[in-house]
Design a protein around this motif. Structure first.
Motif, PDB file in Angstrom:
ATOM      1  N   LYS A  86      38.724  28.781   5.260  1.00  0.00           N
ATOM      2  CA  LYS A  86      39.578  30.061   4.807  1.00  0.00           C
ATOM      3  C   LYS A  86      40.081  30.660   5.583  1.00  0.00           C
ATOM      4  O   LYS A  86      39.982  30.764   6.764  1.00  0.00           O
ATOM      5  CB  LYS A  86      37.953  30.913   4.274  1.00  0.00           C
ATOM      6  N   LYS A  87      41.463  31.248   5.251  1.00  0.00           N
ATOM      7  CA  LYS A  87      42.372  31.640   6.019  1.00  0.00           C
ATOM      8  C   LYS A  87      41.819  32.917   6.738  1.00  0.00           C
ATOM      9  O   LYS A  87      41.988  33.148   8.035  1.00  0.00           O
ATOM     10  CB  LYS A  87      43.708  32.005   5.146  1.00  0.00           C
ATOM     11  N   ASN A  88      41.153  33.847   5.981  1.00  0.00           N
ATOM     12  CA  ASN A  88      40.863  35.030   6.539  1.00  0.00           C
ATOM     13  C   ASN A  88      39.682  34.686   7.715  1.00  0.00           C
ATOM     14  O   ASN A  88      39.689  35.517   9.018  1.00  0.00           O
ATOM     15  CB  ASN A  88      40.057  36.045   5.721  1.00  0.00           C
ATOM     16  N   ASP A  89      38.949  33.800   7.544  1.00  0.00           N
ATOM     17  CA  ASP A  89      37.873  33.405   8.677  1.00  0.00           C
ATOM     18  C   ASP A  89      38.733  32.897   9.887  1.00  0.00           C
ATOM     19  O   ASP A  89      38.363  32.989  11.001  1.00  0.00           O
ATOM     20  CB  ASP A  89      37.120  32.283   8.242  1.00  0.00           C
ATOM     21  N   LEU A  90      39.685  31.988   9.643  1.00  0.00           N
ATOM     22  CA  LEU A  90      40.328  31.234  10.527  1.00  0.00           C
ATOM     23  C   LEU A  90      41.153  32.504  11.360  1.00  0.00           C
ATOM     24  O   LEU A  90      41.389  32.307  12.656  1.00  0.00           O
ATOM     25  CB  LEU A  90      41.623  30.277   9.976  1.00  0.00           C
ATOM     26  N   ILE A  91      41.598  33.248  10.768  1.00  0.00           N
ATOM     27  CA  ILE A  91      42.483  34.532  11.476  1.00  0.00           C
ATOM     28  C   ILE A  91      41.339  35.205  12.324  1.00  0.00           C
ATOM     29  O   ILE A  91      41.744  35.779  13.376  1.00  0.00           O
ATOM     30  CB  ILE A  91      43.268  35.341  10.496  1.00  0.00           C
ATOM     31  N   ASP A  92      40.171  35.575  11.781  1.00  0.00           N
ATOM     32  CA  ASP A  92      39.161  36.269  12.296  1.00  0.00           C
ATOM     33  C   ASP A  92      38.917  35.347  13.889  1.00  0.00           C
ATOM     34  O   ASP A  92      38.730  36.002  14.848  1.00  0.00           O
ATOM     35  CB  ASP A  92      37.917  36.497  11.647  1.00  0.00           C
ATOM     36  N   ALA A  93      38.578  34.184  13.567  1.00  0.00           N
ATOM     37  CA  ALA A  93      38.345  33.388  14.602  1.00  0.00           C
ATOM     38  C   ALA A  93      39.409  33.523  15.865  1.00  0.00           C
ATOM     39  O   ALA A  93      39.028  33.377  17.077  1.00  0.00           O
ATOM     40  CB  ALA A  93      37.922  32.145  14.398  1.00  0.00           C
ATOM     41  N   LEU A  94      40.556  33.260  15.484  1.00  0.00           N
ATOM     42  CA  LEU A  94      41.756  33.306  16.327  1.00  0.00           C
ATOM     43  C   LEU A  94      41.821  34.678  17.047  1.00  0.00           C
ATOM     44  O   LEU A  94      41.933  34.856  18.278  1.00  0.00           O
ATOM     45  CB  LEU A  94      42.932  32.989  15.541  1.00  0.00           C
ATOM     46  N   LEU A  95      41.666  35.699  16.394  1.00  0.00           N
ATOM     47  CA  LEU A  95      41.829  36.988  16.991  1.00  0.00           C
ATOM     48  C   LEU A  95      40.568  37.270  18.110  1.00  0.00           C
ATOM     49  O   LEU A  95      40.783  37.950  19.184  1.00  0.00           O
ATOM     50  CB  LEU A  95      41.670  38.194  15.797  1.00  0.00           C
ATOM     51  N   GLU A  96      39.460  36.670  17.648  1.00  0.00           N
ATOM     52  CA  GLU A  96      38.360  36.728  18.795  1.00  0.00           C
ATOM     53  C   GLU A  96      38.602  36.229  20.051  1.00  0.00           C
ATOM     54  O   GLU A  96      38.040  36.227  21.067  1.00  0.00           O
ATOM     55  CB  GLU A  96      36.970  36.296  18.197  1.00  0.00           C
ATOM     56  N   ARG A  97      39.857  35.149  20.006  1.00  0.00           N
ATOM     57  CA  ARG A  97      39.986  34.315  21.312  1.00  0.00           C
ATOM     58  C   ARG A  97      41.270  35.165  22.042  1.00  0.00           C
ATOM     59  O   ARG A  97      41.426  34.412  23.116  1.00  0.00           O
ATOM     60  CB  ARG A  97      39.995  32.985  20.932  1.00  0.00           C
ATOM     61  N   GLU A  98      41.746  35.912  21.537  1.00  0.00           N
ATOM     62  CA  GLU A  98      42.927  36.657  22.249  1.00  0.00           C
ATOM     63  C   GLU A  98      42.515  37.503  23.497  1.00  0.00           C
ATOM     64  O   GLU A  98      41.342  38.112  23.349  1.00  0.00           O
ATOM     65  CB  GLU A  98      43.558  37.820  21.183  1.00  0.00           C
ATOM     66  N   PRO A  99      43.177  37.337  24.695  1.00  0.00           N
ATOM     67  CA  PRO A  99      44.423  36.424  24.629  1.00  0.00           C
ATOM     68  C   PRO A  99      43.990  34.954  24.870  1.00  0.00           C
ATOM     69  O   PRO A  99      43.039  34.530  25.588  1.00  0.00           O
ATOM     70  CB  PRO A  99      45.157  36.989  25.950  1.00  0.00           C
ATOM     71  N   ILE A 100      44.968  34.152  24.583  1.00  0.00           N
ATOM     72  CA  ILE A 100      44.766  32.586  24.803  1.00  0.00           C
ATOM     73  C   ILE A 100      45.219  32.500  26.060  1.00  0.00           C
ATOM     74  O   ILE A 100      46.533  32.797  26.337  1.00  0.00           O
ATOM     75  CB  ILE A 100      45.318  31.896  23.774  1.00  0.00           C
ATOM     76  N   VAL A 101      44.651  31.959  27.028  1.00  0.00           N
ATOM     77  CA  VAL A 101      45.014  31.873  28.408  1.00  0.00           C
ATOM     78  C   VAL A 101      45.640  30.424  28.737  1.00  0.00           C
ATOM     79  O   VAL A 101      44.797  29.281  28.478  1.00  0.00           O
ATOM     80  CB  VAL A 101      44.039  31.990  29.408  1.00  0.00           C
ATOM     81  N   VAL A 102      46.812  30.047  29.240  1.00  0.00           N
ATOM     82  CA  VAL A 102      47.128  28.851  29.596  1.00  0.00           C
ATOM     83  C   VAL A 102      47.326  28.953  31.305  1.00  0.00           C
ATOM     84  O   VAL A 102      48.052  29.731  31.778  1.00  0.00           O
ATOM     85  CB  VAL A 102      48.528  28.326  29.195  1.00  0.00           C
ATOM     86  N   GLU A 103      46.586  28.011  31.954  1.00  0.00           N
ATOM     87  CA  GLU A 103      46.437  28.142  33.544  1.00  0.00           C
ATOM     88  C   GLU A 103      47.222  27.247  34.156  1.00  0.00           C
ATOM     89  O   GLU A 103      47.117  25.788  33.692  1.00  0.00           O
ATOM     90  CB  GLU A 103      45.087  28.044  34.240  1.00  0.00           C
ATOM     91  N   GLY A 104      48.454  27.350  34.765  1.00  0.00           N
ATOM     92  CA  GLY A 104      48.974  26.468  35.680  1.00  0.00           C
ATOM     93  C   GLY A 104      48.566  26.411  37.183  1.00  0.00           C
ATOM     94  O   GLY A 104      47.351  26.942  37.513  1.00  0.00           O
ATOM     95  N   GLU A 105      49.219  25.574  37.944  1.00  0.00           N
ATOM     96  CA  GLU A 105      48.772  25.532  39.448  1.00  0.00           C
ATOM     97  C   GLU A 105      48.612  26.703  40.095  1.00  0.00           C
ATOM     98  O   GLU A 105      47.840  27.131  40.828  1.00  0.00           O
ATOM     99  CB  GLU A 105      49.642  24.471  39.932  1.00  0.00           C
TER     100      GLU A 105
END
Length: 270
Positions: A216-235
C-alpha cells in the motif's frame, strides 16, 4: 539530474550523445534573471585609507589599488602614450579602477587610440569608487555608512540558460551520463548533478526494496519517512538524503514513468 551547458548547440549535442547511450533525457531552455547587489564606497584614496581600519575587504581593495597604481605608473613617462591592452587586463580589477581614476582626474587622456600620461599623479589624491557584493561586506555595513560616502548599485541581468535533464535512477546509467556530460556541461552543474544522481539512485533502491514489503502506498511512504535521513557513507564523506511526503509522491510517479513500479490508487506493484 540536471546538467547545465553554455549553448543550445551543446545542449542538443549532449542530448544526442545521451540518447545514443540509451540514457533517457530531455532538453530544457529557461530565461532567468540574475540580480546582484553592491555597496559602493567613494572618496579619495587618502580618505579611504585613513578611515578603513578594521574593515578587511576595504583594506584589501586599497592594497590592490596601491599595487596596481605602482605597476602602471612606475615606467610611464609624462607625454608618453601606451596602448590600452598593454595597461589593462580584464582579470585585474585594480588596474581598471586606477586607469578609470586617472582618466577622470585628467592625468591620462586618450589620443590617437592610445592613453597618454599628462602629468605624474599622486595616488593619495585620486578619487576612486569601490564596490563590494553586499553579502561579502554585510557585517561591515553599519561602519561603512558611518565613515564613508556610500551608495547601492543593483545589477539585473536576463539570460538564456540551457539544460539537459537525465531521467534515470539506475546507478550505472547515472554514472555513464556524468561521464558523457564532462565534455559539454559546466563543472559546477556536473558536481551538483553527481550528488543529485547518487541521491536519487539510492532513494529509488530503498523505495523498491520497501515496496516488496509494503503493497500500500501510504504504508510505503510511512516506512520511508521513518528511515529519514537515508545515509550514504563514503570513505571520507557522508551524504544525508532528506525528503518530505509530497516529494516522495512525485518521485513515485517518476519511477512509474520509468517502468520500475506501478501505482494505482493506494496499491503498488513492483
Amino acid at each position: 539530474m540536471r546538467l547545465e551547458v553554455l549553448s543550445k548547440d551543446d545542449m542538443n549535442a549532449l542530448s544526442r550523445e545521451l540518447s545514443r547511450a540509451g540514457i533517457m533525457n530531455r532538453t530544457r531552455e529557461e530565461v532567468t534573471p540574475e540580480i546582484s547587489h553592491y555597496v559602493v564606497v567613494k572618496g579619495t584614496y587618502a580618505e579611504l585609507v585613513e578611515k578603513a581600519e578594521g574593515i578587511g575587504p576595504l583594506q584589501e581593495s586599497l592594497d590592490e589599488l596601491e599595487f596596481a597604481f605602482e605597476e602602471i605608473i612606475s615606467d610611464w613617462e609624462v607625454g608618453a602614450g601606451k596602448a590600452l591592452d598593454g595597461l589593462f587586463d580584464e582579470s585585474d580589477l585594480g588596474r581598471l579602477l586606477v586607469l578609470t581614476a586617472l582618466i577622470e582626474s585628467g592625468a591620462v587622456v586618450e589620443e590617437d587610440g592610445k592613453l597618454v600620461l599628462m602629468e605624474k599623479p599622486v595616488l593619495d589624491g585620486l578619487r576612486v569608487e569601490l564596490r563590494f557584493p553586499i553579502d561579502e561586506i554585510e557585517e561591515y555595513l553599519e561602519e561603512l555608512e558611518k565613515r564613508f560616502e556610500t551608495g547601492m548599485i543593483t545589477e539585473y541581468t536576463m539570460e538564456k540558460r540551457y539544460f539537459v535533464e537525465v531521467m534515470e535512477v539506475d546507478r550505472e546509467l547515472v554514472e555513464a551520463a556524468l561521464e558523457i556530460a564532462e565534455e559539454y556541461a559546466t563543472e559546477e552543474s556536473i558536481v551538483e548533478a553527481m550528488f543529485d544522481g547518487i541521491a536519487r539512485s539510492v532513494l529509488a533502491d530503498v523505495i523498491l526494496e520497501l515496496a516488496e514489503k509494503h503493497r500500500k502506498k501510504n504504508d510505503l511512504i510511512d516506512a520511508l519517512l521513518e528511515r529519514e535521513p537515508i545515509v550514504v557513507e563514503g570513505e571520507r564523506e557522508r551524504l544525508n538524503i532528506y525528503f518530505d511526503e509530497e516529494a516522495i509522491e512525485d518521485f513515485l510517479k517518476e519511477l512509474q514513468t520509468l517502468g520500475y513500479l506501478k501505482v494505482k490508487g493506494n496499491r503498488i506493484w513492483v
